[in-house]
Design an enzyme around this catalytic site. Structure first.
Site, PDB file in Angstrom:
ATOM      1  N   CYS A 107       0.833  -1.207   0.000  1.00 49.86           N
ATOM      2  CA  CYS A 107       0.000   0.000   0.000  1.00 49.86           C
ATOM      3  C   CYS A 107       0.863   1.251   0.000  1.00 49.86           C
ATOM      4  O   CYS A 107       0.649   2.171  -0.801  1.00 49.86           O
ATOM      5  CB  CYS A 107      -0.923  -0.009   1.207  1.00 49.86           C
ATOM      6  SG  CYS A 107      -1.979   1.456   1.325  1.00 49.86           S
ATOM      7  N   CYS A 206      -6.235  -3.605   7.234  1.00 48.18           N
ATOM      8  CA  CYS A 206      -7.395  -2.701   7.174  1.00 48.18           C
ATOM      9  C   CYS A 206      -8.571  -3.321   6.431  1.00 48.18           C
ATOM     10  O   CYS A 206      -9.721  -3.096   6.797  1.00 48.18           O
ATOM     11  CB  CYS A 206      -7.006  -1.371   6.548  1.00 48.18           C
ATOM     12  SG  CYS A 206      -6.553  -1.441   4.803  1.00 48.18           S
TER      13      CYS A 206
END
Length: 376
Positions: A107, A206
């Site tokens: 990410c 997440c």
């Protein structure tokens, strides 16, 4: 006109990024806050009853409230398509390849910094900033931007940032790198950020809020469980000692959940996706001294021209250990640890340090047989 320029601050709605934004405003920057929606519960499942993390309505509202209180602009942008393509797909592909991925590094490398800089350019921002605990300096001799450990050893996040490119580091600010976490919580209270000052840190992936990646893979890949169930557990000599639920649902070093009664503790030591075979063995069979890494990003130097000593971390919570590192190709490093390390895992990141500085890193590609101890 601000004294220091215009900066786009990634705001998750947590205490760290909120304080980072206000600190920069206090220092004289023109701050623009941005919250990136990277995923939603509809696509990832795993509802826990309480929505937590950086992509919930509550978190977005908390970030916006900070901006309103301290009088700076705040945007919410939807990058679910970018995030899904780069992070979630690779997360799934890595497990299906028998490796254990690190989605936070993916990410940061491919989504967060690239997406932030695109928006920064569109909004006329000179810099981007995040609430990571890391430091950055420019080496005047080489002209390179050097990532450094955060001052707080308990919160240092440099391991997750090794993949950020030089061009991106050149426009990055880490406001929290010289602070410790308790100081940040006190600052949040002093700044009147009462909604976020005592927010707990989030440690789960997440997009897997229930922290059950096996459930996520089954949901993501229809029929996966049925397709891979029943493969053999084998010992190092090939003796079959049981059957497993499918190779993607196990990780190197795993002990619990194997349901094997061999009279002694055994751990996953190797995963072969081609044959759906999982090798298990005693703890000592997890010990290795050698690895190769690919997908490199060198930070302190543009190339490692000769073998050099370093400290290598093989997972996020690893304290690091002395090693010798040698660049064997444009995109390959070979690392020899002075002492055998436990559960070196393909798919995880290797990050190399020289003192407080990050030399660079790469993805662990292969793990060699136990090597002769070399002088470091």
């Amino acid at each position: 006109m601000s004294r220091h320029g215009r900066v786009l601050v990634a705001m998750s709605g947590g205490v760290d990024s909120s304080v980072a934004a206000v600190l920069l405003r206090e220092q004289g920057y023109e701050v623009v806050g941005i919250t990136m929606k990277t995923w939603d519960y509809t696509g990832s499942g795993g509802r826990t009853g309480k929505e937590v993390g950086c992509c919930t309505l509550e978190s977005m509202n908390d970030a916006r409230a900070v901006a309103l209180k301290h009088d700076f602009t705040h945007f919410i942008v939807d990058i679910r398509e970018e995030f899904g393509d780069w992070v979630i797909e690779r997360f799934t592909e890595e497990y299906l390849a028998g490796r254990t991925p690190n989605p936070c590094v993916l990410c940061n490398t491919h989504i967060k910094w690239a997406a932030l800089l695109r928006r920064a350019d569109a909004l006329g921002c000179d810099y981007i900033a995040t609430g990571h605990y890391a430091r950055l300096r420019r080496d005047e001799a080489t002209g390179r931007y050097v990532l450094m450990k955060g001052l707080d050893p308990n919160k240092d996040q440099s391991y997750a940032l090794w993949g950020v490119a030089q061009a991106h580091l050149a426009r990055t600010i880490f406001p929290l790198g010289t602070y410790e976490k308790p100081e940040i919580r006190r600052m949040a209270a002093d700044f009147g950020l009462l909604r976020v000052a005592d927010k707990p840190d989030s440690y789960e992936i997440c997009f897997v809020p229930d922290n059950d990646y096996r459930r996520f893979l089954r949901d993501r890949v229809p029929g996966l469980g049925e397709r891979v169930a029943g493969g053999p557990f084998v010992l190092q000599d090939g003796t079959v000692v049981g059957r497993h639920e499918g190779y993607p649902f196990y990780t190197i070093g795993q002990r619990h959940g194997l349901n094997l009664a061999l009279g002694y503790p055994v751990y996953v030591t190797h995963i072969d996706p081609a044959t759906n075979t999982i090798t298990v063995g005693p703890r000592e069979e997890l010990l290795q001294q050698r690895l190769t890494a690919r997908g490199l990003n060198l930070i302190k130097y543009d190339r490692l021209h000769e073998e050099r000593p370093a400290v290598g971390k093989i997972r996020y919570k690893d304290e690091g250990a002395p090693c010798l590192v040698r660049q064997t190709g444009d995109d390959e490093l070979e690392v020899h640890f002075a002492e055998a390390r436990r559960a070196i895992t393909p798919g995880q990141a290797l990050v190399l340090y020289e003192g407080e500085d990050v030399l660079g890193g790469g993805w662990i590609h292969t793990v060699g047989e136990a090597a002769t101890v070399r002088d470091t």
